[in-house]
Design a protein around this motif. Structure first.
Motif, PDB file in Angstrom:
ATOM      1  N   PHE A 215     -37.005  25.510  74.382  1.00 48.76           N
ATOM      2  CA  PHE A 215     -35.876  24.991  74.303  1.00 48.76           C
ATOM      3  C   PHE A 215     -35.507  24.526  75.775  1.00 48.76           C
ATOM      4  CE2 PHE A 215     -31.566  24.916  72.463  1.00 48.76           C
ATOM      5  CZ  PHE A 215     -31.815  24.692  70.995  1.00 48.76           C
TER       6      PHE A 215
ATOM      7  N   THR B 289     -33.426  14.191  63.696  1.00 49.18           N
ATOM      8  CA  THR B 289     -34.395  15.140  64.435  1.00 49.18           C
ATOM      9  C   THR B 289     -35.537  14.382  64.230  1.00 49.18           C
ATOM     10  OG1 THR B 289     -34.680  15.532  61.804  1.00 49.18           O
ATOM     11  CG2 THR B 289     -33.043  16.778  63.108  1.00 49.18           C
TER      12      THR B 289
ATOM     13  N   LEU C 136     -34.105  17.675  68.321  1.00 51.37           N
ATOM     14  CA  LEU C 136     -34.843  18.970  67.599  1.00 51.37           C
ATOM     15  C   LEU C 136     -35.983  18.375  66.804  1.00 51.37           C
ATOM     16  CD1 LEU C 136     -32.053  21.367  66.429  1.00 51.37           C
ATOM     17  CD2 LEU C 136     -34.063  22.015  67.833  1.00 51.37           C
TER      18      LEU C 136
ATOM     19  N   ASN D 237     -39.457  22.399  63.696  1.00 53.06           N
ATOM     20  CA  ASN D 237     -39.831  23.715  63.989  1.00 53.06           C
ATOM     21  C   ASN D 237     -38.839  24.186  64.990  1.00 53.06           C
ATOM     22  OD1 ASN D 237     -42.451  23.793  62.520  1.00 53.06           O
ATOM     23  ND2 ASN D 237     -43.189  22.683  64.276  1.00 53.06           N
ATOM     24  N   GLY D 238     -37.621  23.548  65.083  1.00 48.30           N
ATOM     25  CA  GLY D 238     -36.754  24.104  66.008  1.00 48.30           C
ATOM     26  C   GLY D 238     -36.864  24.035  67.512  1.00 48.30           C
ATOM     27  N   ASN D 239     -37.961  23.259  68.030  1.00 45.85           N
ATOM     28  CA  ASN D 239     -38.151  22.787  69.208  1.00 45.85           C
ATOM     29  C   ASN D 239     -37.632  21.831  69.806  1.00 45.85           C
ATOM     30  OD1 ASN D 239     -40.111  25.045  69.041  1.00 45.85           O
ATOM     31  ND2 ASN D 239     -41.752  23.742  68.376  1.00 45.85           N
TER      32      ASN D 239
END
Length: 267
Positions: free
Chosen positions: A63, A100, A132, A135-137
């Motif tokens: 993040f 995304t 994002l 994988n939420g990175n």
């Protein structure tokens, strides 16, 4: 149209933002928007502010790019203020709220917001952003990649005019006098052979990122140009006219799936 950060910021100076140059470009953009309402999207580069937000971040932190969100919001706001001051209904939009990234880092469009802003008669202002993945990175994306998002987000033929501090892809390295006039996105080798080393201040891939993105856009049907941006220009209406009618004094690189009627390369 995309206005490169080098045209209003010195990337070697922390926080550099030349609001005078932004104001001069804003006057030209305001005129173009008034003449062609609903047909213009502004993409701003990040300049020193955007590159500074990514410099020195921890690559192990998924993040770490979050600081880019605020940094580029500040740059978009500077453009918004300049354009609103000229009577333009300018609306800054956050890329990371509308898209995304898939596993191959291509865009997955999440909304039709840009189309709605254009339909309202307002001028959307976009930039790079932290976006994002599945994988939420977070990934810190250059403004040069925003046209790829627009190709997916706008269901209409798209022309991309990317203004920078050189008149296209220059042959012969720094100081070269000849510009590569046409690039076929299916066979782009000549474009890559002409690129040279990035500046040490660049954190987003430099000119190669721009060329990569425009080649991908052109492969999907967009007509793309790299041009030299001059804030004193008083007339950019040619950007919405057929390329065959452009002045033969205008040097640029055109990236598209098929050649167009040639513009003279005479000096």
């Amino acid at each position: 149209m995309k206005i490169g950060g080098s045209l209003f910021s010195d990337k070697s100076v922390a926080g550099s933002l030349d609001k005078g140059r932004i104001a001069r470009f804003a006057r030209v953009i305001s005129s173009l928007h008034e003449r062609f309402p609903g047909q213009v999207v502004l993409i701003t580069g990040g300049g020193a502010i955007g590159h500074g937000a990514l410099r020195g971040i921890d690559p192990a932190d998924p993040f770490a790019a979050i600081g880019l969100t605020k940094a580029l919001a500040d740059v978009r706001w500077a453009w918004t203020q300049a354009l609103v001051g000229l009577g333009v209904r300018a609306f800054p939009l956050q890329l990371g709220a509308m898209a995304t990234l898939d596993d191959d880092l291509s865009f997955r469009v999440r909304a039709d917001i840009v189309e709605r802003v254009l339909a309202s008669g307002a001028l959307p202002i976009l930039s790079g952003d932290s976006v994002l993945d599945a994988n939420g990175n977070l990934h810190g994306l250059s403004s040069d990649r925003v046209p790829e998002f627009l190709v997916r987000a706008l269901q209409t033929p798209l022309r991309v005019a990317s203004f920078t501090d050189v008149p296209g892809i220059v042959l012969g390295g720094p100081g070269g006098k000849e510009t590569l006039r046409y690039v076929d996105p299916m066979t782009p080798q000549a474009a890559y052979e002409a690129l040279w080393t990035n500046s040490e201040w660049d954190t987003t891939g430099g000119f190669k990122t721009k060329v990569d993105a425009l080649i991908r856009c052109a492969a999907e049907g967009a007509e793309c140009f790299i041009l030299e941006g001059v804030a004193q220009d008083s007339e950019w209406a040619y950007l919405l006219s057929p390329y065959s009618g452009w002045s033969n004094k205008l040097h640029c690189t055109r990236i598209a799936r098929s050649p167009a009627a040639a513009v003279s390369t005479a000096e």
